[in-house]
Design a protein around this motif. Structure first.
Motif, PDB file in Angstrom:
ATOM      1  N   PRO A 322     -51.103  15.524  -1.851  1.00 28.91           N
ATOM      2  CA  PRO A 322     -51.300  14.088  -1.610  1.00 28.91           C
ATOM      3  C   PRO A 322     -50.134  13.222  -2.084  1.00 28.91           C
ATOM      4  O   PRO A 322     -49.956  12.106  -1.611  1.00 28.91           O
ATOM      5  CB  PRO A 322     -52.577  13.774  -2.415  1.00 28.91           C
ATOM      6  CG  PRO A 322     -53.291  15.080  -2.518  1.00 28.91           C
ATOM      7  CD  PRO A 322     -52.191  16.092  -2.665  1.00 28.91           C
ATOM      8  N   GLU A 323     -49.341  13.746  -2.999  1.00 30.30           N
ATOM      9  CA  GLU A 323     -48.211  13.004  -3.560  1.00 30.30           C
ATOM     10  C   GLU A 323     -46.930  13.235  -2.766  1.00 30.30           C
ATOM     11  O   GLU A 323     -45.946  12.517  -2.960  1.00 30.30           O
ATOM     12  CB  GLU A 323     -48.027  13.460  -5.012  1.00 30.30           C
ATOM     13  CG  GLU A 323     -47.225  12.557  -5.888  1.00 30.30           C
ATOM     14  CD  GLU A 323     -47.210  13.052  -7.333  1.00 30.30           C
ATOM     15  OE1 GLU A 323     -46.528  12.421  -8.154  1.00 30.30           O
ATOM     16  OE2 GLU A 323     -47.861  14.079  -7.641  1.00 30.30           O
ATOM     17  N   TYR A 324     -46.934  14.259  -1.902  1.00 31.24           N
ATOM     18  CA  TYR A 324     -45.740  14.648  -1.133  1.00 31.24           C
ATOM     19  C   TYR A 324     -44.552  14.849  -2.073  1.00 31.24           C
ATOM     20  O   TYR A 324     -43.440  14.388  -1.799  1.00 31.24           O
ATOM     21  CB  TYR A 324     -45.387  13.593  -0.080  1.00 31.24           C
ATOM     22  CG  TYR A 324     -46.543  13.145   0.771  1.00 31.24           C
ATOM     23  CD1 TYR A 324     -47.230  14.037   1.578  1.00 31.24           C
ATOM     24  CD2 TYR A 324     -46.953  11.810   0.773  1.00 31.24           C
ATOM     25  CE1 TYR A 324     -48.293  13.617   2.371  1.00 31.24           C
ATOM     26  CE2 TYR A 324     -48.016  11.389   1.562  1.00 31.24           C
ATOM     27  CZ  TYR A 324     -48.682  12.306   2.349  1.00 31.24           C
ATOM     28  OH  TYR A 324     -49.740  11.898   3.128  1.00 31.24           O
ATOM     29  N   ARG A 325     -44.782  15.593  -3.125  1.00 30.99           N
ATOM     30  CA  ARG A 325     -43.760  15.699  -4.174  1.00 30.99           C
ATOM     31  C   ARG A 325     -43.746  17.104  -4.752  1.00 30.99           C
ATOM     32  O   ARG A 325     -44.801  17.715  -4.965  1.00 30.99           O
ATOM     33  CB  ARG A 325     -44.042  14.683  -5.273  1.00 30.99           C
ATOM     34  CG  ARG A 325     -42.941  14.511  -6.321  1.00 30.99           C
ATOM     35  CD  ARG A 325     -43.243  13.258  -7.140  1.00 30.99           C
ATOM     36  NE  ARG A 325     -42.193  12.974  -8.115  1.00 30.99           N
ATOM     37  CZ  ARG A 325     -42.279  13.251  -9.413  1.00 30.99           C
ATOM     38  NH1 ARG A 325     -43.379  13.829  -9.890  1.00 30.99           N
ATOM     39  NH2 ARG A 325     -41.298  12.954 -10.234  1.00 30.99           N
ATOM     40  N   LEU A 326     -42.553  17.611  -4.994  1.00 34.90           N
ATOM     41  CA  LEU A 326     -42.342  18.923  -5.617  1.00 34.90           C
ATOM     42  C   LEU A 326     -41.652  18.721  -6.948  1.00 34.90           C
ATOM     43  O   LEU A 326     -40.718  17.924  -7.060  1.00 34.90           O
ATOM     44  CB  LEU A 326     -41.488  19.805  -4.698  1.00 34.90           C
ATOM     45  CG  LEU A 326     -41.032  21.182  -5.192  1.00 34.90           C
ATOM     46  CD1 LEU A 326     -40.778  22.100  -4.002  1.00 34.90           C
ATOM     47  CD2 LEU A 326     -39.757  21.109  -6.051  1.00 34.90           C
ATOM     48  N   THR A 327     -42.113  19.447  -7.944  1.00 31.30           N
ATOM     49  CA  THR A 327     -41.455  19.395  -9.248  1.00 31.30           C
ATOM     50  C   THR A 327     -41.212  20.812  -9.757  1.00 31.30           C
ATOM     51  O   THR A 327     -41.930  21.755  -9.401  1.00 31.30           O
ATOM     52  CB  THR A 327     -42.290  18.635 -10.299  1.00 31.30           C
ATOM     53  OG1 THR A 327     -43.554  19.300 -10.470  1.00 31.30           O
ATOM     54  CG2 THR A 327     -42.525  17.203  -9.882  1.00 31.30           C
ATOM     55  N   ILE A 328     -40.176  20.958 -10.580  1.00 30.31           N
ATOM     56  CA  ILE A 328     -39.968  22.172 -11.369  1.00 30.31           C
ATOM     57  C   ILE A 328     -40.244  21.792 -12.815  1.00 30.31           C
ATOM     58  O   ILE A 328     -39.774  20.748 -13.298  1.00 30.31           O
ATOM     59  CB  ILE A 328     -38.547  22.725 -11.197  1.00 30.31           C
ATOM     60  CG1 ILE A 328     -38.364  23.256  -9.771  1.00 30.31           C
ATOM     61  CG2 ILE A 328     -38.269  23.835 -12.202  1.00 30.31           C
ATOM     62  CD1 ILE A 328     -36.977  23.821  -9.494  1.00 30.31           C
ATOM     63  N   ASN A 329     -41.014  22.621 -13.490  1.00 28.51           N
ATOM     64  CA  ASN A 329     -41.444  22.303 -14.853  1.00 28.51           C
ATOM     65  C   ASN A 329     -41.095  23.448 -15.788  1.00 28.51           C
ATOM     66  O   ASN A 329     -41.283  24.625 -15.452  1.00 28.51           O
ATOM     67  CB  ASN A 329     -42.964  22.074 -14.871  1.00 28.51           C
ATOM     68  CG  ASN A 329     -43.383  21.054 -13.831  1.00 28.51           C
ATOM     69  OD1 ASN A 329     -43.223  19.862 -14.022  1.00 28.51           O
ATOM     70  ND2 ASN A 329     -43.906  21.534 -12.698  1.00 28.51           N
ATOM     71  N   ARG A 330     -40.579  23.088 -16.945  1.00 29.96           N
ATOM     72  CA  ARG A 330     -40.244  24.068 -17.983  1.00 29.96           C
ATOM     73  C   ARG A 330     -40.971  23.676 -19.261  1.00 29.96           C
ATOM     74  O   ARG A 330     -40.806  22.553 -19.768  1.00 29.96           O
ATOM     75  CB  ARG A 330     -38.744  24.121 -18.229  1.00 29.96           C
ATOM     76  CG  ARG A 330     -38.317  25.231 -19.200  1.00 29.96           C
ATOM     77  CD  ARG A 330     -36.836  25.129 -19.551  1.00 29.96           C
ATOM     78  NE  ARG A 330     -35.990  25.350 -18.405  1.00 29.96           N
ATOM     79  CZ  ARG A 330     -35.599  26.559 -17.975  1.00 29.96           C
ATOM     80  NH1 ARG A 330     -36.027  27.638 -18.591  1.00 29.96           N
ATOM     81  NH2 ARG A 330     -34.808  26.663 -16.931  1.00 29.96           N
ATOM     82  N   ASP A 331     -41.788  24.590 -19.764  1.00 30.95           N
ATOM     83  CA  ASP A 331     -42.539  24.341 -21.005  1.00 30.95           C
ATOM     84  C   ASP A 331     -43.303  23.019 -20.931  1.00 30.95           C
ATOM     85  O   ASP A 331     -43.356  22.250 -21.904  1.00 30.95           O
ATOM     86  CB  ASP A 331     -41.611  24.342 -22.211  1.00 30.95           C
ATOM     87  CG  ASP A 331     -40.929  25.688 -22.423  1.00 30.95           C
ATOM     88  OD1 ASP A 331     -41.582  26.720 -22.154  1.00 30.95           O
ATOM     89  OD2 ASP A 331     -39.759  25.707 -22.830  1.00 30.95           O
ATOM     90  N   GLY A 332     -43.899  22.751 -19.757  1.00 30.46           N
ATOM     91  CA  GLY A 332     -44.726  21.565 -19.592  1.00 30.46           C
ATOM     92  C   GLY A 332     -43.956  20.290 -19.322  1.00 30.46           C
ATOM     93  O   GLY A 332     -44.575  19.235 -19.143  1.00 30.46           O
ATOM     94  N   GLN A 333     -42.627  20.351 -19.257  1.00 36.13           N
ATOM     95  CA  GLN A 333     -41.814  19.168 -19.017  1.00 36.13           C
ATOM     96  C   GLN A 333     -41.165  19.249 -17.633  1.00 36.13           C
ATOM     97  O   GLN A 333     -40.615  20.281 -17.256  1.00 36.13           O
ATOM     98  CB  GLN A 333     -40.732  19.019 -20.082  1.00 36.13           C
ATOM     99  CG  GLN A 333     -41.272  18.876 -21.494  1.00 36.13           C
ATOM    100  CD  GLN A 333     -42.119  17.625 -21.669  1.00 36.13           C
ATOM    101  OE1 GLN A 333     -41.735  16.533 -21.236  1.00 36.13           O
ATOM    102  NE2 GLN A 333     -43.274  17.777 -22.299  1.00 36.13           N
ATOM    103  N   GLU A 334     -41.233  18.160 -16.898  1.00 36.16           N
ATOM    104  CA  GLU A 334     -40.631  18.108 -15.566  1.00 36.16           C
ATOM    105  C   GLU A 334     -39.107  18.099 -15.691  1.00 36.16           C
ATOM    106  O   GLU A 334     -38.541  17.254 -16.372  1.00 36.16           O
ATOM    107  CB  GLU A 334     -41.122  16.860 -14.846  1.00 36.16           C
ATOM    108  CG  GLU A 334     -40.611  16.687 -13.439  1.00 36.16           C
ATOM    109  CD  GLU A 334     -41.146  15.411 -12.804  1.00 36.16           C
ATOM    110  OE1 GLU A 334     -40.322  14.563 -12.395  1.00 36.16           O
ATOM    111  OE2 GLU A 334     -42.390  15.257 -12.741  1.00 36.16           O
ATOM    112  N   THR A 335     -38.440  19.047 -15.030  1.00 34.79           N
ATOM    113  CA  THR A 335     -36.984  19.116 -15.088  1.00 34.79           C
ATOM    114  C   THR A 335     -36.326  18.786 -13.758  1.00 34.79           C
ATOM    115  O   THR A 335     -35.114  18.557 -13.709  1.00 34.79           O
ATOM    116  CB  THR A 335     -36.529  20.523 -15.527  1.00 34.79           C
ATOM    117  OG1 THR A 335     -36.996  21.493 -14.575  1.00 34.79           O
ATOM    118  CG2 THR A 335     -37.074  20.862 -16.906  1.00 34.79           C
ATOM    119  N   TYR A 336     -37.103  18.777 -12.678  1.00 33.14           N
ATOM    120  CA  TYR A 336     -36.541  18.463 -11.359  1.00 33.14           C
ATOM    121  C   TYR A 336     -37.667  17.974 -10.460  1.00 33.14           C
ATOM    122  O   TYR A 336     -38.818  18.424 -10.580  1.00 33.14           O
ATOM    123  CB  TYR A 336     -35.883  19.693 -10.729  1.00 33.14           C
ATOM    124  CG  TYR A 336     -35.363  19.432  -9.324  1.00 33.14           C
ATOM    125  CD1 TYR A 336     -34.174  18.726  -9.132  1.00 33.14           C
ATOM    126  CD2 TYR A 336     -36.089  19.831  -8.210  1.00 33.14           C
ATOM    127  CE1 TYR A 336     -33.714  18.443  -7.852  1.00 33.14           C
ATOM    128  CE2 TYR A 336     -35.627  19.561  -6.922  1.00 33.14           C
ATOM    129  CZ  TYR A 336     -34.449  18.866  -6.749  1.00 33.14           C
ATOM    130  OH  TYR A 336     -33.996  18.567  -5.495  1.00 33.14           O
TER     131      TYR A 336
END
Length: 562
Positions: A322-336
């Motif tokens: 629904p957000e039309y969004r991709l994220t990469i997460n490391r240790d619970g933190q969004e990095t990209y």
């Protein structure tokens, strides 16, 4: 009966009864041996008889059968003796552990659950007296209610596939025998059950928001009225309210100035919008919190978090449809983060979790049979040159054949060919794709069609997920790879398909959340693009949810692309 329980537990310390080992993780999938020990008392024989009747009388593919089977195996391993009932001065009542669990049942609403699912008339201890049959029914009813509560808090009340076939999520399983024994012997059963609750920060934030929802609603941020798109230097009567909403000092005048533009850009970046400083419809909707958030929305999104794997992976890819969004997460933190285009309402992107195993540079696009049947076959029959014009190939029995050499009159309505699009700038997958092999044949990929990324509504593909900045994503995805990086992948660009196999498989989650909790703690709502939220609210018994209203709908993508 307390004496029975004490004696039983003492016997368990010896070699009298073989019981399933208690797993350290009560949510373990470990399979325990089934041991049915003979009943040794009248009450135990009554309990056995009642459990057997329910177990063997239920339909084998039903939830009732699975629940009854687990109870029968559990009590069978302990000679069918009770654990929830206690006897004091000749009066039968609940054990201390059972009393503490009853309090949890009463407080289930704070977990987003329904107390009435557990506190049923079957648990009325005052109605049984000393009748053995009623005592047996009470004992087993309490166990069933406890397992039901534990299952609901751990993996949710609703099976995802019962909502929609595209929710391809297998419910997690509990080692319920181990859990029941741990609950029965624990001084703090609430702490035992608390271990089953999701630990995802957004779940916990939604739970906290549920507890204060009415107060939160009363403190809802100021609403900005609809109007013309605001651009730098414009004057608008909404500027004072906008400054107040973004917590900027009040100033004289109605100019959309640099300070306000900077604040809007910061807000847009945090909301996953294009940070251009222009307050258009999408930014306005986000500022106003999207659609009004309801208690039902919170409960439905908590349920979906219970469907998610307990461990998303220390390094993972997360796509929220629904957000039309991709994220990469490391240790619970969004990095990209980057924008994506997802499946249309007709060709929905399925919801599931997997692992990215391969990166393919200069990919062929193997056209799905549905697109061949509905789009390519009719055009090719009328114009054999269509295949070559799309940089495609016909494949027959593993060989490439020319469309001009086919006797289309003889072929008729059949189309015994596979179709693939050759690598190149016009390939529908662009220059790179990211594979997590699955039965849906969906994946993440580049695209030569970039225009849709500029739209607020981006449900327009045939089901795959198109990534706006695929090489930036590739660089972030391979951050842990010693032999793969963006430069090495770009060096492979050309006309030949190249497969790259990372050393580490990266968990990828195609998820569906209409509420997200931002870094600022605010709830942000997103349109129920596929209607999953409305259907789940109804299935949860929370009332008839209104049909989703999708604003800013994009026109159908008429390109041949996944």
């Amino acid at each position: 009966m307390n004496r029975i329980l004490v004696g039983l537990l003492a016997a368990l310390a010896g070699a009298g009864v073989a019981l399933p080992a208690v797993a350290q993780d009560v949510a373990s999938l470990a399979v325990s041996p089934v041991v049915i020990a003979p009943a040794q008392s009248d009450l135990a024989r009554t309990i056995k008889s009642g459990l057997a009747a329910t177990y063997y009388g239920a339909r084998k593919d039903s939830l009732a059968y699975r629940e009854a089977q687990k109870l029968y195996f559990f009590y069978g391993a302990r000679h069918f003796e009770p654990i929830w009932l206690d006897e004091t001065n000749g009066a039968v009542g609940y054990s201390p552990a059972a009393q503490k669990i009853m309090k949890l049942f009463g407080a289930a609403a704070s977990e987003g659950l329904r107390p009435s699912d557990y506190l049923t008339s079957a648990l009325d201890v005052t109605a049984v007296g000393n009748d053995p049959a009623k005592l047996a029914a009470l004992e087993t009813a309490f166990s069933a209610a406890t397992m039901r509560y534990a299952t609901h808090i751990y993996t949710g009340r609703i099976e995802p596939l019962s909502i929609d076939a595209n929710l391809d999520i297998q419910p997690k399983q509990l080692d319920q025998s181990a859990l029941m024994l741990e609950l029965a012997t624990s001084d703090d059963p609430a702490a035992v059950l608390a271990k089953l609750e999701p630990t995802h920060p957004e779940f916990l934030a939604l739970k906290a928001r549920l507890a204060t929802f009415d107060a939160t609603q009363a403190e809802r941020p100021i609403t900005i009225e609809a109007g013309a798109t605001l651009k730098p230097g414009m004057s608008d009567p909404r500027v004072p309210a906008l400054r107040q909403r973004l917590e900027l000092p009040a100033v004289d005048g109605l100019v959309y100035d640099e300070a306000l533009i900077a604040a809007i850009k910061t807000f847009q970046a945090g909301a996953g919008l294009e940070d251009d400083g222009v307050m258009g419809p999408a930014t306005l909707t986000a500022l106003n919190g999207g659609a009004p958030v309801t208690r039902e929305d919170i409960l439905a999104n908590m349920e979906r978090w219970r469907w998610m794997p307990r461990d998303l992976g220390k390094f993972n890819v997360f796509v929220n449809i629904p957000e039309y969004r991709l994220t990469i997460n490391r240790d619970g933190q969004e990095t990209y983060a980057t924008r994506v285009v997802v499946g249309s309402t007709k060709n929905q992107t399925p919801i599931f979790s997997d692992n990215i195993r391969h990166i393919v540079v200069n990919p062929y696009w193997n056209v799905p049979s549905s697109i061949i049947k509905n789009e390519i076959a009719p055009k090719t029959r009328s114009n054999p040159g269509y295949i070559a014009s799309q940089n495609m190939e016909l494949i027959y029995q593993g060989n490439v054949v020319s469309a001009y050499q086919v006797n289309w009159a003889a072929v008729g309505d059949s189309f015994p060919f596979r179709v693939r699009q050759k690598p190149g700038p016009s390939n529908s997958l662009g220059q790179i794709k990211f594979l997590f092999p699955n039965k849906h044949d969906v994946y993440l990929h580049d695209t030569p069609s970039k225009s849709l990324f500029g739209r607020a509504f981006r449900a327009a593909s045939h089901g795959c997920v198109r990534v706006q900045n695929p090489m930036e994503f590739a660089a972030a995805l391979t951050a842990n790879e010693p032999n793969i990086d963006r430069a090495s992948l770009e060096a492979m660009f050309g006309s030949a398909e190249r497969w790259v196999n990372p050393e580490q498989q990266v968990p990828v989650h195609l998820a569906y959340f209409t509420l997200r909790v931002g870094a600022d703690g605010e709830l942000r709502s997103y349109a129920d693009v596929y209607g999953h939220n409305a259907k789940l609210i109804k299935a949860l018994g929370l009332g008839d949810a209104a049909a989703p209203v999708i604003a800013d709908a994009a026109p159908a993508d008429t390109t041949l692309s996944p």
